[in-house]
Design a protein around this motif. Structure first.
Motif, PDB file in Angstrom:
ATOM      1  N   GLN A  64       3.909  64.023  -8.577  1.00  0.00           N
ATOM      2  CA  GLN A  64       2.649  63.718  -8.891  1.00  0.00           C
ATOM      3  C   GLN A  64       2.010  65.100  -8.397  1.00  0.00           C
ATOM      4  O   GLN A  64       0.549  65.361  -8.390  1.00  0.00           O
ATOM      5  CB  GLN A  64       1.982  62.715  -7.895  1.00  0.00           C
ATOM      6  N   ARG A  67       3.390  68.374 -12.092  1.00  0.00           N
ATOM      7  CA  ARG A  67       1.984  68.116 -12.883  1.00  0.00           C
ATOM      8  C   ARG A  67       1.321  69.505 -13.142  1.00  0.00           C
ATOM      9  O   ARG A  67       0.222  69.736 -13.324  1.00  0.00           O
ATOM     10  CB  ARG A  67       1.037  66.962 -12.543  1.00  0.00           C
ATOM     11  N   ASP A 109      -6.574  62.934  -9.278  1.00  0.00           N
ATOM     12  CA  ASP A 109      -5.257  62.122  -9.194  1.00  0.00           C
ATOM     13  C   ASP A 109      -5.273  60.672  -8.879  1.00  0.00           C
ATOM     14  O   ASP A 109      -4.200  60.056  -8.695  1.00  0.00           O
ATOM     15  CB  ASP A 109      -4.328  62.690  -8.059  1.00  0.00           C
ATOM     16  N   TYR A 168      -2.853  58.329 -10.785  1.00  0.00           N
ATOM     17  CA  TYR A 168      -1.354  58.159 -10.723  1.00  0.00           C
ATOM     18  C   TYR A 168      -1.007  57.230  -9.372  1.00  0.00           C
ATOM     19  O   TYR A 168       0.253  57.379  -9.111  1.00  0.00           O
ATOM     20  CB  TYR A 168      -1.037  59.778 -10.276  1.00  0.00           C
TER      21      TYR A 168
END
Length: 378
Positions: A34, A38, A47, A50
């Motif tokens: 994550q 990315r 974020d 996610y």
């Protein structure tokens, strides 16, 4: 020979993976996925998508009334430069209960939801106050062992109260480091289980004897709050804050894989709705004459503690050393809801300001700068 090398590489990787799981660092795989995969080097204000989350439902949204001078006076150049250089996403000024100024950068707008990061700590403490008001939690002095009996058998654990957690005086064995992936913040943020990451940590000193800002403290507070309710913390937030405040959008509160809210961080909302949390303090806990939360409890939140040298209350950072006194919700990378009582003003700033300088009491220097420039200009 090549076959043996390949087999060796696979054997090494298998051993690394096995050891990672064995020592409880398996959350690093999610962290890498994550962030680095990315193109990021760490957490971001965007974020939320996610991670699993619970919705904080709004009700009948009530937009801000706009001041007659709304966006008619531009920001001073020195302030614009500061905001742009610190990668600001949104900047709002509320005065006398009306929206006076707002501006967005880098593709963000009034509907953009961004990560509150640790501004959520203040929201968690507000919910604690509401739970006490409704007798779901007895008082600030209630022992944590009333919620989790195993604390009675932990060194210093038997002394811990919810007030210690709210004031960051818990004495946990917790290193508040946002860079080191092997320390507890990363495990709480990227791990599957908050219970595993936080609930059974040991203490290094007696609660109530030292101020030390620790995300683990607010997460423990979240566990006590969740145990006192018959609903999720997000549902309680919706009922007690989002709906009464007339928030314009639903928000999302990030959870672990088992549905426990990350109460130390991670409410994803927009700047206009964040501002309403600050306005609630200015209005002594009332919205349209309705007492949403106890004014006495809000006063306790913004009362500086001795152990923090006057820099912290309960979930709230305080600067009474400044020429213009103010207090504020504070999140990583410069998420602020700043309350300036003597001017009846709220400032909201969101964005990504990394490695920002701090004053001798650990407060971000940018906050006082923003207060000074806004008060001079508006």
């Amino acid at each position: 020979m090549i076959k043996k090398v390949i087999q060796g590489i696979f054997a090494f990787l298998a051993a690394v993976i096995a050891l990672t799981y064995a020592f409880g660092y398996d959350y690093l795989f999610r962290g890498v996925r994550q962030t680095y995969l990315r193109g990021e080097t760490g957490s971001t204000i965007d974020d939320g998508q996610y991670f699993p989350s619970h919705v904080i439902a709004n009700g009948n949204g009530k937009p801000w009334d706009k001041d007659s001078l709304y966006n008619k006076k531009p920001l001073p150049n020195i302030l614009v430069d500061e905001l742009k250089n610190s990668k600001t996403a949104s900047f709002l000024i509320i005065k006398n209960g009306k929206l006076l100024y707002e501006e967005y950068w880098n593709g963000y707008d009034q509907d953009s939801k961004t990560n509150s990061f640790s501004m959520a700590k203040a929201v968690t403490v507000m919910l604690l106050g509401k739970a006490i008001e409704e007798n779901k939690i007895r008082s600030l002095n209630q022992k944590y062992s009333d919620f989790y009996e195993n604390y009675k058998n932990m060194e210093f654990g038997k002394d811990l109260t919810v007030e210690d957690l709210a004031k960051m005086e818990a004495g946990l064995n917790w290193n508040e480091d946002y860079e080191n992936p092997f320390l507890p913040n990363a495990k709480a943020y990227y791990g599957k289980s908050l219970e595993e990451a936080v609930l059974y940590r040991e203490f290094k000193e007696k609660p109530g004897t030292k101020f030390e800002y620790q995300s683990g403290s607010t997460q423990l507070l979240g566990f006590a709050l969740r145990k006192s309710l018959n609903k999720s913390i997000a549902e309680y937030t919706s009922e007690k804050l989002w709906k009464p405040l007339g928030m314009e959008q639903n928000a999302e509160w990030t959870t672990d894989d088992f549905g426990m809210e990350k109460t130390f961080c991670c409410i994803h909302s927009n700047a206009r709705d964040f501002a309403k949390l600050g306005q609630l303090f200015l209005d002594d806990g009332k919205v349209d004459g309705l007492q949403v939360i106890s004014s006495q409890f809000l006063n306790e939140m913004k009362t500086p503690t001795k152990l923090s040298s006057g820099a912290y209350g309960m979930g709230i950072w305080i600067n009474n050393d400044a020429a213009v006194k103010h207090y504020y919700f504070l999140g990583l990378y410069g998420q602020y809801i700043i309350v300036i009582p003597e001017k009846q003003m709220i400032i909201v700033r969101t964005g990504t300001y990394k490695d920002q300088p701090k004053d001798k009491k650990g407060r971000p220097s940018q906050v006082e700068f923003l207060v000074d420039e806004v008060v001079k200009s508006y």
